[in-house]
Scaffold this motif. Structure first.
Motif, PDB file in Angstrom:
ATOM      1  N   UNK A  34       0.824  -1.207   0.000  1.00 55.95           N
ATOM      2  CA  UNK A  34       0.000   0.000   0.000  1.00 55.95           C
ATOM      3  C   UNK A  34       0.861   1.261   0.000  1.00 55.95           C
ATOM      4  N   UNK A  35       1.955   1.265   0.762  1.00 58.05           N
ATOM      5  CA  UNK A  35       2.853   2.418   0.776  1.00 58.05           C
ATOM      6  C   UNK A  35       3.384   2.673  -0.634  1.00 58.05           C
ATOM      7  N   UNK A  36       3.788   1.623  -1.332  1.00 55.40           N
ATOM      8  CA  UNK A  36       4.284   1.791  -2.706  1.00 55.40           C
ATOM      9  C   UNK A  36       3.206   2.400  -3.599  1.00 55.40           C
ATOM     10  N   UNK A  37       1.985   1.894  -3.488  1.00 55.96           N
ATOM     11  CA  UNK A  37       0.884   2.431  -4.295  1.00 55.96           C
ATOM     12  C   UNK A  37       0.589   3.883  -3.936  1.00 55.96           C
ATOM     13  N   UNK A  38       0.594   4.192  -2.650  1.00 51.89           N
ATOM     14  CA  UNK A  38       0.282   5.554  -2.212  1.00 51.89           C
ATOM     15  C   UNK A  38       1.354   6.548  -2.640  1.00 51.89           C
ATOM     16  N   UNK A 103      -5.137  10.166   3.510  1.00 55.72           N
ATOM     17  CA  UNK A 103      -6.586  10.238   3.296  1.00 55.72           C
ATOM     18  C   UNK A 103      -7.163   8.831   3.454  1.00 55.72           C
ATOM     19  N   UNK A 104      -8.156   8.640   4.344  1.00 56.22           N
ATOM     20  CA  UNK A 104      -8.700   7.295   4.581  1.00 56.22           C
ATOM     21  C   UNK A 104      -9.293   6.636   3.332  1.00 56.22           C
ATOM     22  N   UNK A 105      -9.931   7.403   2.455  1.00 51.44           N
ATOM     23  CA  UNK A 105     -10.513   6.823   1.241  1.00 51.44           C
ATOM     24  C   UNK A 105      -9.411   6.333   0.300  1.00 51.44           C
ATOM     25  N   UNK A 106      -8.344   7.096   0.195  1.00 53.41           N
ATOM     26  CA  UNK A 106      -7.220   6.711  -0.656  1.00 53.41           C
ATOM     27  C   UNK A 106      -6.518   5.497  -0.043  1.00 53.41           C
ATOM     28  N   UNK A 108      -7.908   3.202   1.908  1.00 52.45           N
ATOM     29  CA  UNK A 108      -8.805   2.059   1.711  1.00 52.45           C
ATOM     30  C   UNK A 108      -8.608   1.452   0.316  1.00 52.45           C
ATOM     31  N   UNK A 109      -8.561   2.304  -0.700  1.00 50.63           N
ATOM     32  CA  UNK A 109      -8.369   1.820  -2.076  1.00 50.63           C
ATOM     33  C   UNK A 109      -6.998   1.157  -2.236  1.00 50.63           C
ATOM     34  N   UNK A 110      -5.970   1.756  -1.669  1.00 49.49           N
ATOM     35  CA  UNK A 110      -4.615   1.192  -1.780  1.00 49.49           C
ATOM     36  C   UNK A 110      -4.517  -0.145  -1.051  1.00 49.49           C
ATOM     37  N   UNK A 111      -5.148  -0.266   0.115  1.00 51.55           N
ATOM     38  CA  UNK A 111      -5.125  -1.535   0.848  1.00 51.55           C
ATOM     39  C   UNK A 111      -5.879  -2.619   0.082  1.00 51.55           C
ATOM     40  N   UNK A 112      -6.977  -2.250  -0.568  1.00 52.56           N
ATOM     41  CA  UNK A 112      -7.714  -3.213  -1.387  1.00 52.56           C
ATOM     42  C   UNK A 112      -6.888  -3.699  -2.565  1.00 52.56           C
ATOM     43  N   UNK A 113      -6.241  -2.771  -3.243  1.00 49.34           N
ATOM     44  CA  UNK A 113      -5.391  -3.134  -4.380  1.00 49.34           C
ATOM     45  C   UNK A 113      -4.217  -3.989  -3.911  1.00 49.34           C
ATOM     46  N   UNK A 114      -3.622  -3.640  -2.781  1.00 48.95           N
ATOM     47  CA  UNK A 114      -2.502  -4.413  -2.236  1.00 48.95           C
ATOM     48  C   UNK A 114      -2.948  -5.836  -1.906  1.00 48.95           C
ATOM     49  N   UNK A 115      -4.123  -5.985  -1.314  1.00 49.65           N
ATOM     50  CA  UNK A 115      -4.638  -7.319  -0.977  1.00 49.65           C
ATOM     51  C   UNK A 115      -4.864  -8.148  -2.242  1.00 49.65           C
ATOM     52  N   UNK A 116      -5.393  -7.520  -3.292  1.00 52.29           N
ATOM     53  CA  UNK A 116      -5.599  -8.241  -4.564  1.00 52.29           C
ATOM     54  C   UNK A 116      -4.266  -8.682  -5.165  1.00 52.29           C
TER      55      UNK A 116
END
Length: 180
Positions: A34-38, A103-106, A108-116
């Motif tokens: 998620x850190x990488x994505x963010x 940002x919590x919404x951002x 949330x999206x990054x954690x979802x993508x990381x999990x996938x």
């Protein structure tokens, strides 16, 4: 380089952030993805703490996030003025970034993508199902999104109860003998 000139990498004086934030804690593997994505996203990444054992990361988010956070596999807690929620932790992303909190919404999206991504990667390292490994002789299932192969003319003509092809039918199958 002496120790005082180094950028602090722990909860030392000069690296504190306002106690007026919440912490979203996630498993370290998912958090690192998620850190990488963010870092690549327009919203950026705020300060991130790591625990000393390497088990989890904690993202600083705006106050009040803990009241509504419901992402499976993570938790969100209020950070106290004494820093109890972050004791024994160090900074993965120090607080002197351009972004005060994530940002919590951002997030949330990054954690979802990381999990996938992690499920996909982990899927490549799993053992094949027992049926496939035993070589039962059955056809492997079609890959999702791909059409299933059409039966060959020889297979469809020899199916029980199937009518023989008519004399004018195209194909190379057997034709009935007119003399019989």
């Amino acid at each position: 380089m002496d120790a005082e000139a180094e950028v602090p990498h722990s909860s030392e004086p000069g690296t504190e952030v306002s106690p007026n934030c919440d912490l979203v804690r996630v498993p370290s593997r998912q958090g690192l993805e998620a850190v990488d994505l963010l870092r690549l996203s327009p919203g950026g990444v705020g300060p991130v703490l790591h625990d000393r054992t390497g088990d989890s990361l904690s993202f600083l988010v705006p106050p009040g996030t803990a009241d509504v956070w419901d992402v499976p596999g993570s938790s969100c807690a209020c950070r106290t003025a004494e820093g109890e929620a972050s004791s024994g932790a160090g900074w993965l992303v120090p607080p002197h970034t351009d972004t005060a909190v994530t940002d919590p919404a951002v997030l949330r999206a990054a954690l979802g993508e990381a999990a996938r991504m992690l499920r996909l990667v982990d899927g490549f390292h799993r053992e094949p199902p027992a049926e496939a490994a035993s070589g039962s002789g059955s056809e492997p299932p079609a890959t999702p999104g791909e059409p299933s192969p059409a039966p060959s003319p020889a297979t469809s003509a020899s199916a029980p109860g199937a009518a023989p092809p008519s004399p004018g039918a195209s194909g190379s199958g057997p034709r009935p003998d007119p003399g019989t």
